[in-house]
Design a protein around this motif. Sequence first.
Motif, PDB file in Angstrom:
ATOM      1  N   ARG A   1      -1.294  12.193  17.824  1.00 63.09           N
ATOM      2  CA  ARG A   1       0.031  12.183  17.224  1.00 63.09           C
ATOM      3  C   ARG A   1       0.230  10.848  16.521  1.00 63.09           C
ATOM      4  O   ARG A   1      -0.359   9.848  16.908  1.00 63.09           O
ATOM      5  CB  ARG A   1       1.119  12.386  18.301  1.00 63.09           C
ATOM      6  CG  ARG A   1       1.036  13.732  18.981  1.00 63.09           C
ATOM      7  CD  ARG A   1       1.592  13.704  20.401  1.00 63.09           C
ATOM      8  NE  ARG A   1       1.162  14.893  21.139  1.00 63.09           N
ATOM      9  CZ  ARG A   1       0.009  15.012  21.763  1.00 63.09           C
ATOM     10  NH1 ARG A   1      -0.857  14.002  21.751  1.00 63.09           N
ATOM     11  NH2 ARG A   1      -0.296  16.120  22.388  1.00 63.09           N
ATOM     12  N   ILE A   2       1.118  10.839  15.527  1.00 54.08           N
ATOM     13  CA  ILE A   2       1.338   9.666  14.689  1.00 54.08           C
ATOM     14  C   ILE A   2       2.766   9.164  14.870  1.00 54.08           C
ATOM     15  O   ILE A   2       3.722   9.940  14.812  1.00 54.08           O
ATOM     16  CB  ILE A   2       1.076   9.995  13.204  1.00 54.08           C
ATOM     17  CG1 ILE A   2      -0.388  10.417  13.002  1.00 54.08           C
ATOM     18  CG2 ILE A   2       1.425   8.816  12.309  1.00 54.08           C
ATOM     19  CD1 ILE A   2      -0.659  11.030  11.646  1.00 54.08           C
ATOM     20  N   GLY A   3       2.890   7.846  15.080  1.00 56.96           N
ATOM     21  CA  GLY A   3       4.202   7.238  15.201  1.00 56.96           C
ATOM     22  C   GLY A   3       4.364   6.079  14.237  1.00 56.96           C
ATOM     23  O   GLY A   3       3.421   5.650  13.570  1.00 56.96           O
ATOM     24  N   LEU A   4       5.584   5.545  14.170  1.00 48.19           N
ATOM     25  CA  LEU A   4       5.923   4.440  13.281  1.00 48.19           C
ATOM     26  C   LEU A   4       6.588   3.330  14.081  1.00 48.19           C
ATOM     27  O   LEU A   4       7.062   3.553  15.194  1.00 48.19           O
ATOM     28  CB  LEU A   4       6.873   4.910  12.175  1.00 48.19           C
ATOM     29  CG  LEU A   4       6.426   6.090  11.323  1.00 48.19           C
ATOM     30  CD1 LEU A   4       7.588   6.562  10.446  1.00 48.19           C
ATOM     31  CD2 LEU A   4       5.244   5.698  10.447  1.00 48.19           C
TER      32      LEU A   4
ATOM     33  N   GLN B   1      12.553   9.184   6.991  1.00 50.94           N
ATOM     34  CA  GLN B   1      12.672  10.431   6.240  1.00 50.94           C
ATOM     35  C   GLN B   1      11.516  10.597   5.262  1.00 50.94           C
ATOM     36  O   GLN B   1      10.923  11.678   5.151  1.00 50.94           O
ATOM     37  CB  GLN B   1      13.997  10.468   5.484  1.00 50.94           C
ATOM     38  CG  GLN B   1      14.223  11.738   4.670  1.00 50.94           C
ATOM     39  CD  GLN B   1      15.586  11.749   3.977  1.00 50.94           C
ATOM     40  OE1 GLN B   1      16.449  10.922   4.277  1.00 50.94           O
ATOM     41  NE2 GLN B   1      15.773  12.671   3.050  1.00 50.94           N
ATOM     42  N   GLN B   2      11.173   9.499   4.573  1.00 52.49           N
ATOM     43  CA  GLN B   2      10.054   9.549   3.628  1.00 52.49           C
ATOM     44  C   GLN B   2       8.750   9.862   4.355  1.00 52.49           C
ATOM     45  O   GLN B   2       7.929  10.672   3.884  1.00 52.49           O
ATOM     46  CB  GLN B   2       9.932   8.209   2.901  1.00 52.49           C
ATOM     47  CG  GLN B   2       8.846   8.178   1.824  1.00 52.49           C
ATOM     48  CD  GLN B   2       8.718   6.810   1.174  1.00 52.49           C
ATOM     49  OE1 GLN B   2       9.432   5.858   1.531  1.00 52.49           O
ATOM     50  NE2 GLN B   2       7.796   6.695   0.218  1.00 52.49           N
ATOM     51  N   ALA B   3       8.560   9.239   5.506  1.00 53.35           N
ATOM     52  CA  ALA B   3       7.330   9.467   6.274  1.00 53.35           C
ATOM     53  C   ALA B   3       7.239  10.909   6.742  1.00 53.35           C
ATOM     54  O   ALA B   3       6.145  11.513   6.736  1.00 53.35           O
ATOM     55  CB  ALA B   3       7.288   8.516   7.466  1.00 53.35           C
ATOM     56  N   ARG B   4       8.353  11.475   7.143  1.00 53.19           N
ATOM     57  CA  ARG B   4       8.350  12.847   7.665  1.00 53.19           C
ATOM     58  C   ARG B   4       8.042  13.873   6.577  1.00 53.19           C
ATOM     59  O   ARG B   4       7.691  15.024   6.897  1.00 53.19           O
ATOM     60  CB  ARG B   4       9.686  13.168   8.334  1.00 53.19           C
ATOM     61  CG  ARG B   4       9.947  12.347   9.594  1.00 53.19           C
ATOM     62  CD  ARG B   4      11.233  12.763  10.263  1.00 53.19           C
ATOM     63  NE  ARG B   4      11.143  14.114  10.806  1.00 53.19           N
ATOM     64  CZ  ARG B   4      12.172  14.940  10.957  1.00 53.19           C
ATOM     65  NH1 ARG B   4      13.382  14.557  10.572  1.00 53.19           N
ATOM     66  NH2 ARG B   4      11.997  16.136  11.470  1.00 53.19           N
TER      67      ARG B   4
ATOM     68  N   ASP C   1       3.979  14.759  10.382  1.00 51.73           N
ATOM     69  CA  ASP C   1       4.871  14.918  11.529  1.00 51.73           C
ATOM     70  C   ASP C   1       4.930  13.578  12.255  1.00 51.73           C
ATOM     71  O   ASP C   1       3.899  13.022  12.628  1.00 51.73           O
ATOM     72  CB  ASP C   1       4.335  15.989  12.479  1.00 51.73           C
ATOM     73  CG  ASP C   1       4.345  17.375  11.855  1.00 51.73           C
ATOM     74  OD1 ASP C   1       5.226  17.632  11.021  1.00 51.73           O
ATOM     75  OD2 ASP C   1       3.464  18.182  12.200  1.00 51.73           O
ATOM     76  N   VAL C   2       6.118  13.070  12.459  1.00 48.19           N
ATOM     77  CA  VAL C   2       6.291  11.787  13.140  1.00 48.19           C
ATOM     78  C   VAL C   2       6.665  12.066  14.592  1.00 48.19           C
ATOM     79  O   VAL C   2       7.660  12.715  14.883  1.00 48.19           O
ATOM     80  CB  VAL C   2       7.382  10.932  12.461  1.00 48.19           C
ATOM     81  CG1 VAL C   2       7.613   9.642  13.245  1.00 48.19           C
ATOM     82  CG2 VAL C   2       6.979  10.611  11.023  1.00 48.19           C
ATOM     83  N   ALA C   3       5.846  11.541  15.501  1.00 44.96           N
ATOM     84  CA  ALA C   3       6.046  11.810  16.926  1.00 44.96           C
ATOM     85  C   ALA C   3       6.922  10.771  17.601  1.00 44.96           C
ATOM     86  O   ALA C   3       7.603  11.069  18.586  1.00 44.96           O
ATOM     87  CB  ALA C   3       4.694  11.872  17.637  1.00 44.96           C
TER      88      ALA C   3
ATOM     89  N   THR D   1       0.855  -1.185   0.000  1.00 43.48           N
ATOM     90  CA  THR D   1       0.000   0.000   0.000  1.00 43.48           C
ATOM     91  C   THR D   1       0.890   1.234   0.000  1.00 43.48           C
ATOM     92  O   THR D   1       1.829   1.308   0.799  1.00 43.48           O
ATOM     93  CB  THR D   1      -0.907   0.026   1.248  1.00 43.48           C
ATOM     94  OG1 THR D   1      -1.695  -1.169   1.284  1.00 43.48           O
ATOM     95  CG2 THR D   1      -1.831   1.240   1.226  1.00 43.48           C
ATOM     96  N   PRO D   2       0.645   2.194  -0.886  1.00 39.98           N
ATOM     97  CA  PRO D   2       1.497   3.387  -0.906  1.00 39.98           C
ATOM     98  C   PRO D   2       1.588   4.037   0.472  1.00 39.98           C
ATOM     99  O   PRO D   2       0.571   4.173   1.168  1.00 39.98           O
ATOM    100  CB  PRO D   2       0.784   4.302  -1.910  1.00 39.98           C
ATOM    101  CG  PRO D   2       0.044   3.361  -2.819  1.00 39.98           C
ATOM    102  CD  PRO D   2      -0.397   2.231  -1.931  1.00 39.98           C
ATOM    103  N   LEU D   3       2.792   4.413   0.863  1.00 37.53           N
ATOM    104  CA  LEU D   3       2.982   5.005   2.182  1.00 37.53           C
ATOM    105  C   LEU D   3       2.139   6.262   2.339  1.00 37.53           C
ATOM    106  O   LEU D   3       1.599   6.534   3.418  1.00 37.53           O
ATOM    107  CB  LEU D   3       4.464   5.328   2.405  1.00 37.53           C
ATOM    108  CG  LEU D   3       4.825   5.896   3.777  1.00 37.53           C
ATOM    109  CD1 LEU D   3       4.439   4.938   4.889  1.00 37.53           C
ATOM    110  CD2 LEU D   3       6.314   6.220   3.845  1.00 37.53           C
ATOM    111  N   ALA D   4       2.008   7.014   1.266  1.00 40.87           N
ATOM    112  CA  ALA D   4       1.201   8.239   1.320  1.00 40.87           C
ATOM    113  C   ALA D   4      -0.253   7.927   1.660  1.00 40.87           C
ATOM    114  O   ALA D   4      -0.921   8.723   2.327  1.00 40.87           O
ATOM    115  CB  ALA D   4       1.287   8.987  -0.011  1.00 40.87           C
TER     116      ALA D   4
END
Length: 277
Positions: free
Chosen positions: A148-151, A160-163, A167-169, A128-131
Motif C-alpha cells: 500500500r502507498i501512503g503520503l 486529492q491530486q495524489a488520489r 489509491d492512498v492508504a 519531480t512531477p508527482l505522477a
Amino acid sequence: MTTTTFHISGDLEVRRLGFGAMQLPTEAGAARRTSLTVARRAVELGVTLIDTAYMYGGGANEELLAEALYPYPDGLVITTKVGVARSGGEWKLDGRPAVLRRQVEQALRRLRVERIELLQLHRIDPETPLADQLGTLRELRAEGKIGRIGLSEVTVAELQQAREIVDVASVQNRYNLLDRVHEPVLVACERAGIAFMPWRPVAAGTSGAKAEIAAVASETGATATQVALAWLLGRSPVMLPIPGTARLDHLEENLIAAELHLAPAQRASLDLLQEPA
C-alpha cells in the motif's frame, strides 16, 4: 466506545496506538542495546504498527528494527518512508523514480522482507512531477514489493491530486492536541477512510504546562502525555498515533493511554485547546 484497531486500506489490521522508531539510537553500545529492548518490548505490549524511514540514519533505523524483531511475528506491520536523500552532507527531497526505486529495494533488504505492506512517500519532491513519483511506487506495488502507498506532510489539495493517480492508504502529518494545523487533512482522510498517522502526537514539553490538560490528568490519575494520546484516539476513528521514545518507562506510559477513557466534559475542555498559529 473508542475502537482499538483499524484496517488500513480496509484489509490491513493494526492496533491504533503504534510506535515511532525515529528516536531509537542506532550506534553500537549500550544505547543500541536499549533500543533493541524497547522495540521488542513494544511488540510484547501489543504494538502492531511501527514507523521508520530511510532518513532515520540512512537506513540504520530499519536495520535496527530487523535486528530486534526479525523474524517478525504475525500481524506486525513495519512501515517505512522514502523520497529523501543525502546530498552534499544534507538531507534533501529527492523523488526521482530511480532514487525511489533504489530506496525501496534497499529497505526490502534492510528489513529482510519481500514486500513492504505500507510504504510512504516522506515528502513530495516539488522538482519531480508527482505522477512520476507516485507512478514509480505504483509500479513497485504492481511488482509485489509494496502493498500500500501512503503520503507524508501533504495538503488537502496534494492529497486529492495524489488520489487521482494512486489509491492512498495513509497520510502522516504533524498533529497533536496543541497543534492542529492539518485539521483539514485529517477531515479529508476521515471522509475517505484513509489512515491518519500523526507524527509528533504529543507536543513535547508543553502538554503538562496547560492547566486544562493538567486538570484532566489529575481527574483521571493519568499523565499529561496519556491524556494527549487518549484525546487523539478519540478524535477520529482513522487516527493512528505513533508516539516515539527510547525509554522503556515512557513506552509503557504511552501505551497505557489506549485504556484511558475521557469523559465528554473532559474531552470538550481539551477540544478548545490550540496554540496560536
